[in-house]
Design an enzyme around this catalytic site. Structure first.
Site, PDB file in Angstrom:
ATOM      1  N   ARG A  90      74.916  42.469  13.938  1.00 58.27           N
ATOM      2  CA  ARG A  90      74.462  41.182  14.495  1.00 58.27           C
ATOM      3  C   ARG A  90      75.475  40.144  14.061  1.00 58.27           C
ATOM      4  O   ARG A  90      75.636  39.884  12.859  1.00 58.27           O
ATOM      5  CB  ARG A  90      73.065  40.845  13.973  1.00 58.27           C
ATOM      6  CG  ARG A  90      72.666  39.408  14.263  1.00 58.27           C
ATOM      7  CD  ARG A  90      71.201  39.148  14.063  1.00 58.27           C
ATOM      8  NE  ARG A  90      70.426  39.754  15.130  1.00 58.27           N
ATOM      9  CZ  ARG A  90      69.141  39.501  15.357  1.00 58.27           C
ATOM     10  NH1 ARG A  90      68.485  38.658  14.577  1.00 58.27           N
ATOM     11  NH2 ARG A  90      68.506  40.090  16.337  1.00 58.27           N
TER      12      ARG A  90
ATOM     13  N   HIS B 134      72.230  40.225  24.024  1.00 50.94           N
ATOM     14  CA  HIS B 134      71.311  40.936  23.124  1.00 50.94           C
ATOM     15  C   HIS B 134      70.820  42.179  23.872  1.00 50.94           C
ATOM     16  O   HIS B 134      69.674  42.250  24.308  1.00 50.94           O
ATOM     17  CB  HIS B 134      70.149  39.991  22.767  1.00 50.94           C
ATOM     18  CG  HIS B 134      69.347  40.408  21.578  1.00 50.94           C
ATOM     19  ND1 HIS B 134      69.606  41.551  20.852  1.00 50.94           N
ATOM     20  CD2 HIS B 134      68.260  39.834  20.984  1.00 50.94           C
ATOM     21  CE1 HIS B 134      68.720  41.642  19.858  1.00 50.94           C
ATOM     22  NE2 HIS B 134      67.897  40.621  19.914  1.00 50.94           N
TER      23      HIS B 134
ATOM     24  N   GLN C  39      67.577  44.129  22.934  1.00 52.66           N
ATOM     25  CA  GLN C  39      66.402  43.382  23.387  1.00 52.66           C
ATOM     26  C   GLN C  39      66.186  43.648  24.882  1.00 52.66           C
ATOM     27  O   GLN C  39      65.052  43.889  25.326  1.00 52.66           O
ATOM     28  CB  GLN C  39      66.622  41.882  23.139  1.00 52.66           C
ATOM     29  CG  GLN C  39      65.446  41.020  23.551  1.00 52.66           C
ATOM     30  CD  GLN C  39      64.240  41.224  22.641  1.00 52.66           C
ATOM     31  OE1 GLN C  39      64.354  41.124  21.422  1.00 52.66           O
ATOM     32  NE2 GLN C  39      63.095  41.521  23.218  1.00 52.66           N
TER      33      GLN C  39
ATOM     34  N   ASP D  26      62.591  31.867  25.707  1.00 54.37           N
ATOM     35  CA  ASP D  26      63.122  32.072  24.350  1.00 54.37           C
ATOM     36  C   ASP D  26      63.342  30.690  23.742  1.00 54.37           C
ATOM     37  O   ASP D  26      63.215  29.662  24.426  1.00 54.37           O
ATOM     38  CB  ASP D  26      64.441  32.885  24.431  1.00 54.37           C
ATOM     39  CG  ASP D  26      65.028  33.215  23.057  1.00 54.37           C
ATOM     40  OD1 ASP D  26      64.285  33.173  22.054  1.00 54.37           O
ATOM     41  OD2 ASP D  26      66.249  33.510  22.984  1.00 54.37           O
TER      42      ASP D  26
ATOM     43  N   CYS E 238      61.243  37.123  23.368  1.00 47.64           N
ATOM     44  CA  CYS E 238      61.847  38.118  22.465  1.00 47.64           C
ATOM     45  C   CYS E 238      61.373  37.948  21.027  1.00 47.64           C
ATOM     46  O   CYS E 238      61.486  38.872  20.237  1.00 47.64           O
ATOM     47  CB  CYS E 238      63.364  38.010  22.535  1.00 47.64           C
ATOM     48  SG  CYS E 238      63.970  36.411  21.996  1.00 47.64           S
TER      49      CYS E 238
ATOM     50  N   ARG F  78      60.876  47.452  20.748  1.00 46.12           N
ATOM     51  CA  ARG F  78      62.227  47.511  20.181  1.00 46.12           C
ATOM     52  C   ARG F  78      62.452  48.860  19.498  1.00 46.12           C
ATOM     53  O   ARG F  78      63.519  49.459  19.587  1.00 46.12           O
ATOM     54  CB  ARG F  78      62.447  46.366  19.172  1.00 46.12           C
ATOM     55  CG  ARG F  78      62.405  44.965  19.766  1.00 46.12           C
ATOM     56  CD  ARG F  78      63.590  44.672  20.656  1.00 46.12           C
ATOM     57  NE  ARG F  78      64.865  44.846  19.956  1.00 46.12           N
ATOM     58  CZ  ARG F  78      65.438  43.932  19.175  1.00 46.12           C
ATOM     59  NH1 ARG F  78      64.883  42.747  19.026  1.00 46.12           N
ATOM     60  NH2 ARG F  78      66.600  44.165  18.578  1.00 46.12           N
TER      61      ARG F  78
END
Ligand code: CP
Ligand code: NVA
Length: 307
Positions: free
Chosen positions: A102, A129, A132, A224, A264, A292
């Site tokens: 990340r 992402h 995700q 988001d 998310c 996930r």
């Protein structure tokens, strides 16, 4: 499949295969039959930013399937500061079986991949992402039965999460609409990609500034945070601009009554998403977070070439 860095690196067939494997591994998990497919394998997890879902779901994915995971905190290795990204990648290549990272700058996951002899996974960058995105596709498949022909509407800041959602949705045959304030839209090259995919895949790509118009006939409403990690200095400005894009009961009433609401997470409750909607009957935010785990097992299984 060598790496998992960005969804457009993969064909529709490859993305569909990951999704199919995720469905299968999830069923096995709930039947109590996780197979030790990752036995003897270790995943190094590099984090330059905080995480709950990505960190724990990757860690548990490895453990459930007989493998191991190492958490490497932002301060620990000083990616690109204490040591070059290329050297970190070359050193880790001798110790572990795969790297998940990340990062702030997308170019850093690309660099990790370039210098690694192992699979590298993008666990969120400022550009995208993709993990995700795969969990989101799994959730839409479960809740709406298919992605084909679905109207997926993203409302708010067209950020990394929106970009991966656009990629996966359109590749799998959904129509994608983005609704954002002026100046907070998709980057030009992503708009270009979406437009070319729209022609190629025969799906619709729309940019509609008014969120109430955008969500008409939506099967999925997605939002988001208004301020992503790394943009904290802009918080005050963004808090003034984004309120018309809040996903609240009034917005939901414009959409079909069986629309699903996705996020998310982490959610900034009563900013981009009200409590009423987050905890209401249309919300799927927690099953989405749980997916996930299953989506990432599938990504790992494809990269380890064990399915
Ligand atoms: N959605 C997501 O990636 O959450 P974390 O930042 O907690 O990993
Ligand atoms: N867009 C958010 C997603 C967090 C999971 C961020 O980048 O901070």
């Amino acid at each position: 499949m060598k790496h998992f860095l960005n969804i457009p690196d993969h064909s529709t067939d490859e993305i569909q295969e990951i999704l199919d494997v995720a469905v299968k591994l999830k069923a096995e998990h709930f039947a109590g039959g996780n197979r030790p497919l990752f036995k003897g394998k270790t995943l190094a997890m590099i984090f330059q930013k905080p995480s709950l879902r990505t960190r724990i779901s990757f860690d548990m994915a490895m453990r459930h399937m007989g493998g191991d995971a190492l958490y490497i905190s932002p301060a620990e290795i000083g990616l690109g500061q204490r040591e070059s990204v290329a050297d970190v990648s070359r050193v880790l290549s001798g110790y572990v079986s795969a790297i998940m990272a990340r990062v702030f700058e997308h170019k850093h996951v690309l660099e990790l991949a370039r210098y690694s002899s192992l699979p590298v996974i993008n666990g969120l960058s400022d550009l995208s992402h993709p993990c995700q995105g795969m969990a989101d596709a799994l959730t839409i498949l479960e809740k709406r039965g298919t992605l084909k022909g679905m109207n997926i509407v993203y409302v708010g800041d067209a950020n990394n999460v929106a970009i991966s959602l656009m990629h996966v949705s359109m590749l799998l045959g959904a129509n994608f609409t983005v609704s954002n304030p002026k100046g907070y839209g998709l980057p030009a090259e992503e708009i270009q990609y979406a437009e070319s995919l729209s022609t190629k895949a025969g799906v619709r790509f729309l940019q509609i500034e008014d969120p109430h118009l955008a969500v008409k006939h939506a099967d999925v409403i997605y939002t988001d945070t208004w301020t992503s990690m790394g943009q904290e200095a802009e918080t005050a400005v963004r808090e003034k601009i984004f309120p018309p894009y809040q996903v609240n009961q009034a917005l939901l009433q414009t959409a079909d009554k069986d629309v699903i609401v996705m996020h998310c997470l982490p959610a900034h409750r009563n900013h981009e998403l009200t409590d009423e909607v987050a905890d209401g009957p249309n919300s799927v935010i927690f099953p989405q977070a749980h997916n996930r785990l299953h989506a990432q097992k599938a990504i790992l299984a494809k990269l380890f070439n064990v399915v």
